[in-house]
Design a protein around this motif. Structure first.
Motif, PDB file in Angstrom:
ATOM      1  N   THR A  54      45.627  19.995  45.379  1.00 29.05           N
ATOM      2  CA  THR A  54      46.713  20.470  44.524  1.00 29.05           C
ATOM      3  C   THR A  54      46.540  21.956  44.219  1.00 29.05           C
ATOM      4  N   ALA A  55      47.555  22.743  44.518  1.00 28.05           N
ATOM      5  CA  ALA A  55      47.491  24.196  44.342  1.00 28.05           C
ATOM      6  C   ALA A  55      48.821  24.805  44.753  1.00 28.05           C
ATOM      7  N   VAL A  56      48.967  26.089  44.454  1.00 32.14           N
ATOM      8  CA  VAL A  56      50.047  26.871  45.061  1.00 32.14           C
ATOM      9  C   VAL A  56      49.508  27.403  46.390  1.00 32.14           C
ATOM     10  N   TYR A  57      50.259  27.185  47.445  1.00 30.54           N
ATOM     11  CA  TYR A  57      49.845  27.605  48.780  1.00 30.54           C
ATOM     12  C   TYR A  57      50.612  28.864  49.170  1.00 30.54           C
ATOM     13  N   TYR A  58      49.868  29.861  49.627  1.00 26.84           N
ATOM     14  CA  TYR A  58      50.438  31.145  50.011  1.00 26.84           C
ATOM     15  C   TYR A  58      50.171  31.420  51.490  1.00 26.84           C
ATOM     16  N   CYS A  59      51.157  31.967  52.166  1.00 25.71           N
ATOM     17  CA  CYS A  59      50.875  32.468  53.503  1.00 25.71           C
ATOM     18  C   CYS A  59      50.690  33.980  53.434  1.00 25.71           C
ATOM     19  N   ALA A  60      49.955  34.493  54.405  1.00 26.06           N
ATOM     20  CA  ALA A  60      49.619  35.916  54.434  1.00 26.06           C
ATOM     21  C   ALA A  60      49.557  36.373  55.885  1.00 26.06           C
ATOM     22  N   GLU A  61      49.697  37.674  56.087  1.00 23.87           N
ATOM     23  CA  GLU A  61      49.584  38.193  57.444  1.00 23.87           C
ATOM     24  C   GLU A  61      48.968  39.583  57.449  1.00 23.87           C
ATOM     25  N   ASP A  62      48.475  39.972  58.617  1.00 20.62           N
ATOM     26  CA  ASP A  62      47.896  41.287  58.858  1.00 20.62           C
ATOM     27  C   ASP A  62      46.587  41.491  58.105  1.00 20.62           C
ATOM     28  N   PRO A  63      45.554  40.768  58.496  1.00 18.15           N
ATOM     29  CA  PRO A  63      44.258  40.954  57.835  1.00 18.15           C
ATOM     30  C   PRO A  63      43.502  42.142  58.416  1.00 18.15           C
ATOM     31  N   GLU A  64      42.685  42.742  57.577  1.00 13.47           N
ATOM     32  CA  GLU A  64      41.762  43.790  58.031  1.00 13.47           C
ATOM     33  C   GLU A  64      40.447  43.578  57.298  1.00 13.47           C
ATOM     34  N   GLY A  65      39.429  43.210  58.034  1.00 10.78           N
ATOM     35  CA  GLY A  65      38.149  42.903  57.415  1.00 10.78           C
ATOM     36  C   GLY A  65      37.912  41.405  57.410  1.00 10.78           C
ATOM     37  N   ASP A  66      37.250  40.950  56.382  1.00 12.49           N
ATOM     38  CA  ASP A  66      36.869  39.543  56.252  1.00 12.49           C
ATOM     39  C   ASP A  66      38.109  38.696  55.981  1.00 12.49           C
ATOM     40  N   TYR A  67      38.580  37.949  56.965  1.00  9.36           N
ATOM     41  CA  TYR A  67      39.847  37.217  56.831  1.00  9.36           C
ATOM     42  C   TYR A  67      39.748  36.065  55.835  1.00  9.36           C
ATOM     43  N   THR A  68      38.547  35.724  55.412  1.00  9.36           N
ATOM     44  CA  THR A  68      38.418  34.650  54.422  1.00  9.36           C
ATOM     45  C   THR A  68      38.603  35.172  52.994  1.00  9.36           C
ATOM     46  N   ARG A  69      38.767  36.468  52.858  1.00 15.58           N
ATOM     47  CA  ARG A  69      38.954  37.079  51.546  1.00 15.58           C
ATOM     48  C   ARG A  69      40.406  37.499  51.356  1.00 15.58           C
ATOM     49  N   ALA A  70      40.946  37.205  50.191  1.00 19.00           N
ATOM     50  CA  ALA A  70      42.355  37.498  49.922  1.00 19.00           C
ATOM     51  C   ALA A  70      42.636  38.996  50.003  1.00 19.00           C
ATOM     52  N   TRP A  71      41.672  39.817  49.600  1.00 24.96           N
ATOM     53  CA  TRP A  71      41.909  41.259  49.578  1.00 24.96           C
ATOM     54  C   TRP A  71      42.137  41.841  50.968  1.00 24.96           C
ATOM     55  N   ALA A  72      41.744  41.108  52.008  1.00 21.52           N
ATOM     56  CA  ALA A  72      41.843  41.624  53.366  1.00 21.52           C
ATOM     57  C   ALA A  72      43.253  41.548  53.946  1.00 21.52           C
ATOM     58  N   TRP A  73      44.138  40.802  53.307  1.00 23.98           N
ATOM     59  CA  TRP A  73      45.456  40.539  53.859  1.00 23.98           C
ATOM     60  C   TRP A  73      46.496  41.462  53.258  1.00 23.98           C
ATOM     61  N   ALA A  74      47.370  42.030  54.115  1.00 24.51           N
ATOM     62  CA  ALA A  74      48.309  43.059  53.671  1.00 24.51           C
ATOM     63  C   ALA A  74      49.571  42.502  53.029  1.00 24.51           C
ATOM     64  N   HIS A  75      50.079  41.411  53.546  1.00 20.49           N
ATOM     65  CA  HIS A  75      51.369  40.904  53.079  1.00 20.49           C
ATOM     66  C   HIS A  75      51.239  39.440  52.662  1.00 20.49           C
ATOM     67  N   TRP A  76      51.994  39.095  51.601  1.00 17.84           N
ATOM     68  CA  TRP A  76      51.926  37.756  51.032  1.00 17.84           C
ATOM     69  C   TRP A  76      53.312  37.203  50.755  1.00 17.84           C
ATOM     70  N   GLY A  77      53.408  35.876  50.850  1.00 12.16           N
ATOM     71  CA  GLY A  77      54.613  35.216  50.394  1.00 12.16           C
ATOM     72  C   GLY A  77      54.518  34.911  48.909  1.00 12.16           C
ATOM     73  N   GLN A  78      55.556  34.259  48.385  1.00 16.33           N
ATOM     74  CA  GLN A  78      55.621  33.953  46.956  1.00 16.33           C
ATOM     75  C   GLN A  78      54.890  32.671  46.601  1.00 16.33           C
ATOM     76  N   GLY A  79      54.602  31.848  47.589  1.00 12.57           N
ATOM     77  CA  GLY A  79      53.868  30.622  47.344  1.00 12.57           C
ATOM     78  C   GLY A  79      54.762  29.405  47.217  1.00 12.57           C
ATOM     79  N   THR A  80      54.188  28.242  47.523  1.00 15.63           N
ATOM     80  CA  THR A  80      54.884  26.968  47.366  1.00 15.63           C
ATOM     81  C   THR A  80      53.903  25.974  46.755  1.00 15.63           C
ATOM     82  N   GLN A  81      54.390  25.205  45.774  1.00 16.46           N
ATOM     83  CA  GLN A  81      53.519  24.292  45.036  1.00 16.46           C
ATOM     84  C   GLN A  81      53.310  23.003  45.818  1.00 16.46           C
ATOM     85  N   VAL A  82      52.057  22.606  45.917  1.00 17.35           N
ATOM     86  CA  VAL A  82      51.693  21.305  46.480  1.00 17.35           C
ATOM     87  C   VAL A  82      50.954  20.529  45.404  1.00 17.35           C
ATOM     88  N   THR A  83      51.463  19.344  45.076  1.00 13.42           N
ATOM     89  CA  THR A  83      50.836  18.503  44.074  1.00 13.42           C
ATOM     90  C   THR A  83      50.523  17.152  44.693  1.00 13.42           C
TER      91      THR A  83
END
Length: 123
Positions: A91-120
């Motif tokens: 259960t969480a809000v799921y976000y997609c992202a694109e264009d990583p630079e650096g450690d792709y497992t870290r959120a800070w590495a991704w340039a663009h984000w969506g608004q998210g969709t709730q999964v419960t």
């Protein structure tokens, strides 16, 4: 500037499945690697899965490996996350992202984000 729009979230019982989609628009350059993150209340945004431009390589967090599958359709500039055997802890809000630079497992590495969709996931 690329814009990302997620869809497909909702309420599902434990053990069930959901398929998330993330459509990109406004792209003026070649496609980039894309990924999914999630954020539960009171927790940091965490890496879920990522996929290379060709789709030939995929990467998963240990918590979802074997249950979730990331894929993409470059003709539609869309990335998908098939989630099976869902658990309450997914259960969480799921976000997609694109264009990583650096450690792709870290959120800070991704340039663009969506608004998210709730999964419960109800137990």
């Amino acid at each position: 500037q690329v814009q990302l729009a997620e869809s497909g979230g909702g309420l599902v019982q434990a053990g069930g499945s959901l398929r998330l989609s993330c459509a990109a628009s406004g792209r003026t350059a070649d496609p980039n690697p894309m990924g999914w993150f999630r954020q539960a209340p009171g927790k940091e945004r965490e890496f879920v899965a990522a996929i290379t431009v060709s789709g030939g390589s995929t990467f998963y967090s240990d918590s979802v490996k074997g249950r979730f599958t990331i894929s993409r359709d470059n003709t539609k500039d869309t990335v998908f996350l098939q989630m099976n055997s869902l658990k309450a802890e997914d259960t969480a809000v799921y976000y997609c992202a694109e264009d990583p630079e650096g450690d792709y497992t870290r959120a800070w590495a991704w340039a663009h984000w969506g608004q998210g969709t709730q999964v419960t996931v109800s137990s």
